[in-house]
Design a protein around this motif. Structure first.
Motif, PDB file in Angstrom:
ATOM      1  N   ALA A  42       0.818  -1.225   0.000  1.00 54.85           N
ATOM      2  CA  ALA A  42       0.000   0.000   0.000  1.00 54.85           C
ATOM      3  C   ALA A  42       0.844   1.263   0.000  1.00 54.85           C
ATOM      4  O   ALA A  42       0.370   2.336  -0.400  1.00 54.85           O
ATOM      5  CB  ALA A  42      -0.920  -0.003   1.219  1.00 54.85           C
ATOM      6  N   VAL A  43       2.105   1.140   0.420  1.00 55.32           N
ATOM      7  CA  VAL A  43       2.953   2.327   0.519  1.00 55.32           C
ATOM      8  C   VAL A  43       4.218   2.225  -0.323  1.00 55.32           C
ATOM      9  O   VAL A  43       4.729   3.239  -0.803  1.00 55.32           O
ATOM     10  CB  VAL A  43       3.318   2.621   2.003  1.00 55.32           C
ATOM     11  CG1 VAL A  43       4.193   1.537   2.583  1.00 55.32           C
ATOM     12  CG2 VAL A  43       3.994   3.969   2.141  1.00 55.32           C
ATOM     13  N   ASP A  44       4.737   1.014  -0.535  1.00 49.27           N
ATOM     14  CA  ASP A  44       6.031   0.925  -1.218  1.00 49.27           C
ATOM     15  C   ASP A  44       5.924   0.761  -2.725  1.00 49.27           C
ATOM     16  O   ASP A  44       6.928   0.698  -3.423  1.00 49.27           O
ATOM     17  CB  ASP A  44       6.918  -0.166  -0.600  1.00 49.27           C
ATOM     18  CG  ASP A  44       6.417  -1.582  -0.815  1.00 49.27           C
ATOM     19  OD1 ASP A  44       5.445  -1.779  -1.569  1.00 49.27           O
ATOM     20  OD2 ASP A  44       7.013  -2.506  -0.226  1.00 49.27           O
ATOM     21  N   GLU A  45       4.692   0.696  -3.260  1.00 53.13           N
ATOM     22  CA  GLU A  45       4.478   0.705  -4.713  1.00 53.13           C
ATOM     23  C   GLU A  45       3.995   2.112  -5.082  1.00 53.13           C
ATOM     24  O   GLU A  45       2.808   2.364  -5.274  1.00 53.13           O
ATOM     25  CB  GLU A  45       3.445  -0.349  -5.111  1.00 53.13           C
ATOM     26  CG  GLU A  45       3.852  -1.781  -4.768  1.00 53.13           C
ATOM     27  CD  GLU A  45       4.764  -2.404  -5.810  1.00 53.13           C
ATOM     28  OE1 GLU A  45       5.196  -1.688  -6.734  1.00 53.13           O
ATOM     29  OE2 GLU A  45       5.044  -3.613  -5.719  1.00 53.13           O
ATOM     30  N   PHE A  46       4.951   3.048  -5.157  1.00 54.55           N
ATOM     31  CA  PHE A  46       4.646   4.476  -5.287  1.00 54.55           C
ATOM     32  C   PHE A  46       4.440   4.847  -6.758  1.00 54.55           C
ATOM     33  O   PHE A  46       5.243   5.568  -7.362  1.00 54.55           O
ATOM     34  CB  PHE A  46       5.775   5.286  -4.661  1.00 54.55           C
ATOM     35  CG  PHE A  46       5.488   6.762  -4.499  1.00 54.55           C
ATOM     36  CD1 PHE A  46       4.226   7.294  -4.677  1.00 54.55           C
ATOM     37  CD2 PHE A  46       6.516   7.634  -4.148  1.00 54.55           C
ATOM     38  CE1 PHE A  46       3.968   8.641  -4.527  1.00 54.55           C
ATOM     39  CE2 PHE A  46       6.280   8.991  -3.997  1.00 54.55           C
ATOM     40  CZ  PHE A  46       5.004   9.498  -4.183  1.00 54.55           C
ATOM     41  N   HIS A  47       3.370   4.327  -7.330  1.00 56.13           N
ATOM     42  CA  HIS A  47       3.030   4.650  -8.709  1.00 56.13           C
ATOM     43  C   HIS A  47       1.562   4.327  -8.945  1.00 56.13           C
ATOM     44  O   HIS A  47       0.965   3.527  -8.222  1.00 56.13           O
ATOM     45  CB  HIS A  47       3.920   3.896  -9.696  1.00 56.13           C
ATOM     46  CG  HIS A  47       4.050   2.435  -9.402  1.00 56.13           C
ATOM     47  ND1 HIS A  47       5.119   1.914  -8.691  1.00 56.13           N
ATOM     48  CD2 HIS A  47       3.261   1.378  -9.699  1.00 56.13           C
ATOM     49  CE1 HIS A  47       4.971   0.606  -8.568  1.00 56.13           C
ATOM     50  NE2 HIS A  47       3.855   0.257  -9.170  1.00 56.13           N
ATOM     51  N   VAL A  48       0.990   4.953  -9.954  1.00 59.81           N
ATOM     52  CA  VAL A  48      -0.421   4.749 -10.279  1.00 59.81           C
ATOM     53  C   VAL A  48      -0.656   3.283 -10.653  1.00 59.81           C
ATOM     54  O   VAL A  48       0.064   2.720 -11.461  1.00 59.81           O
ATOM     55  CB  VAL A  48      -0.844   5.665 -11.449  1.00 59.81           C
ATOM     56  CG1 VAL A  48      -2.262   5.339 -11.893  1.00 59.81           C
ATOM     57  CG2 VAL A  48      -0.719   7.125 -11.051  1.00 59.81           C
ATOM     58  N   GLY A  49      -1.668   2.696 -10.032  1.00 61.29           N
ATOM     59  CA  GLY A  49      -1.953   1.285 -10.287  1.00 61.29           C
ATOM     60  C   GLY A  49      -1.395   0.355  -9.233  1.00 61.29           C
ATOM     61  O   GLY A  49      -1.816  -0.800  -9.144  1.00 61.29           O
ATOM     62  N   GLY A  50      -0.433   0.853  -8.432  1.00 63.09           N
ATOM     63  CA  GLY A  50       0.094   0.073  -7.327  1.00 63.09           C
ATOM     64  C   GLY A  50       0.676  -1.269  -7.733  1.00 63.09           C
ATOM     65  O   GLY A  50       1.244  -1.431  -8.816  1.00 63.09           O
ATOM     66  N   ARG A  51       0.519  -2.234  -6.854  1.00 64.31           N
ATOM     67  CA  ARG A  51       1.142  -3.544  -7.048  1.00 64.31           C
ATOM     68  C   ARG A  51       0.650  -4.250  -8.309  1.00 64.31           C
ATOM     69  O   ARG A  51       1.424  -4.928  -8.989  1.00 64.31           O
ATOM     70  CB  ARG A  51       0.897  -4.411  -5.816  1.00 64.31           C
ATOM     71  CG  ARG A  51       1.492  -5.802  -5.918  1.00 64.31           C
ATOM     72  CD  ARG A  51       1.924  -6.330  -4.575  1.00 64.31           C
ATOM     73  NE  ARG A  51       3.080  -5.620  -4.073  1.00 64.31           N
ATOM     74  CZ  ARG A  51       3.546  -5.745  -2.823  1.00 64.31           C
ATOM     75  NH1 ARG A  51       2.923  -6.528  -1.961  1.00 64.31           N
ATOM     76  NH2 ARG A  51       4.608  -5.086  -2.431  1.00 64.31           N
ATOM     77  N   ALA A  52      -0.618  -4.085  -8.646  1.00 64.38           N
ATOM     78  CA  ALA A  52      -1.149  -4.742  -9.849  1.00 64.38           C
ATOM     79  C   ALA A  52      -0.387  -4.288 -11.092  1.00 64.38           C
ATOM     80  O   ALA A  52      -0.123  -5.085 -11.997  1.00 64.38           O
ATOM     81  CB  ALA A  52      -2.635  -4.453  -9.993  1.00 64.38           C
ATOM     82  N   ALA A  53      -0.038  -3.010 -11.151  1.00 65.32           N
ATOM     83  CA  ALA A  53       0.718  -2.495 -12.297  1.00 65.32           C
ATOM     84  C   ALA A  53       2.113  -3.094 -12.335  1.00 65.32           C
ATOM     85  O   ALA A  53       2.633  -3.419 -13.414  1.00 65.32           O
ATOM     86  CB  ALA A  53       0.796  -0.973 -12.229  1.00 65.32           C
ATOM     87  N   THR A  54       2.739  -3.260 -11.183  1.00 63.78           N
ATOM     88  CA  THR A  54       4.068  -3.857 -11.123  1.00 63.78           C
ATOM     89  C   THR A  54       4.031  -5.314 -11.570  1.00 63.78           C
ATOM     90  O   THR A  54       4.906  -5.771 -12.308  1.00 63.78           O
ATOM     91  CB  THR A  54       4.639  -3.771  -9.695  1.00 63.78           C
ATOM     92  OG1 THR A  54       4.527  -2.433  -9.219  1.00 63.78           O
ATOM     93  CG2 THR A  54       6.094  -4.190  -9.665  1.00 63.78           C
TER      94      THR A  54
END
Length: 274
Positions: A42-54
């Motif tokens: 919730a905090v360390d995926e600092f981009h739009v879309g979060g973990r799903a985008a990664t």
């Protein structure tokens, strides 16, 4: 005049991030590594879309266990941890913000990942690594703070082995009109170097890359913001607001509005070195 890199690092620096993160976690800091890592998304995926985008980006890279991956603008190391644990790769991350690197390495130690991930403080324009030492590179929401995209991609190209890949997931310009600030990456236009997808592709080509594909993730972004808005109650203590300070709500509102209006969009570009 203060160097641009220092201004950018200051924009992202909070000063008490490690303590604030532990306070937000509370007793959950003692969770088993897999559960703690899931919570940290919730905090360390600092981009739009979060973990799903990664996850989507990593799948498109088709990484293989044992490969060496360079994560440009690694932040707290969320992308690095996901790549290391899901794909069995070794990740080296680099970021201008020393606080992010320090907290990220502390989290890696807590999660037992220090042997698989190394985060260092430095500039993407002067990468301090051995040439041709990486199989792939990732760059998520970084180019908006870098004016010279050609110099950036020349540096990355020099780090990749022949056949090495890069996956970019940046906010790019997709429509005309002035941008409204503050935004997550810049308080005003002086730190913002948003470019169009065509500019990225041209810069990649000049740096020696062959562009393989481009995906506009605007719909994913709109769904991401709609989901955030649908959550009842105040913003969670453990969330992206922790990284954006007092203007977090305004920054998120501005980027959402401009993505929905078609001025901006998160764009994924895949390329490789022949």
């Amino acid at each position: 005049m203060e160097p641009l890199n220092e201004l950018i690092a200051r924009h992202y620096t909070r000063g008490d991030l490690g303590a604030a993160l532990l306070a937000a976690l509370g007793e959950r800091a003692a969770l088993p590594p897999a559960a703690l890592m899931e919570l940290l998304g919730a905090v360390d995926e600092f981009h739009v879309g979060g973990r799903a985008a990664t996850i989507a980006l990593a799948e498109d890279l088709a990484l293989q266990p044992g490969q060496n991956v360079l994560d440009i603008g690694c932040g707290l190391g969320g992308t690095a941890r996901l790549l290391a644990t899901r794909h069995g790769v070794r990740v080296t991350g680099i970021d201008l913000t020393a606080e992010y690197v320090d907290v990220g390495n502390s989290l890696n130690a807590r999660l037992g990942l220090s042997g698989q991930i190394d985060l260092v403080c430095g500039s993407a324009l002067t990468l301090p690594f051995a040439a041709r030492s990486f199989d792939a590179a990732t760059m998520l929401h970084v180019g908006m703070n870098i004016a010279d995209k050609v110099a950036l991609f020349v540096q990355i190209a020099s780090m990749l082995k022949p056949g090495g890949q890069i996956a970019i997931y940046d906010i790019m310009r997709t429509g005309g009109g002035a941008l409204t600030f503050p935004l997550p990456w810049a308080g005003d236009a002086s730190l913002s170097f948003v470019a169009a997808p065509l500019d990225y592709r041209r810069a990649l080509t000049k740096a020696g890359f062959v562009v393989r594909g481009q995906i506009n993730e605007r719909e994913r972004a709109c769904a991401f913001f709609a989901e955030m808005a649908a959550r009842a109650g105040p913003a969670p203590a453990l969330g992206l607001g922790m990284l954006m300070g007092a203007e977090a709500a305004q920054k998120l509102a501005h980027i959402r509005t401009q993505i929905e209006a078609g001025l901006l969009a998160p764009i994924q570009i895949l390329a490789n070195i022949p």
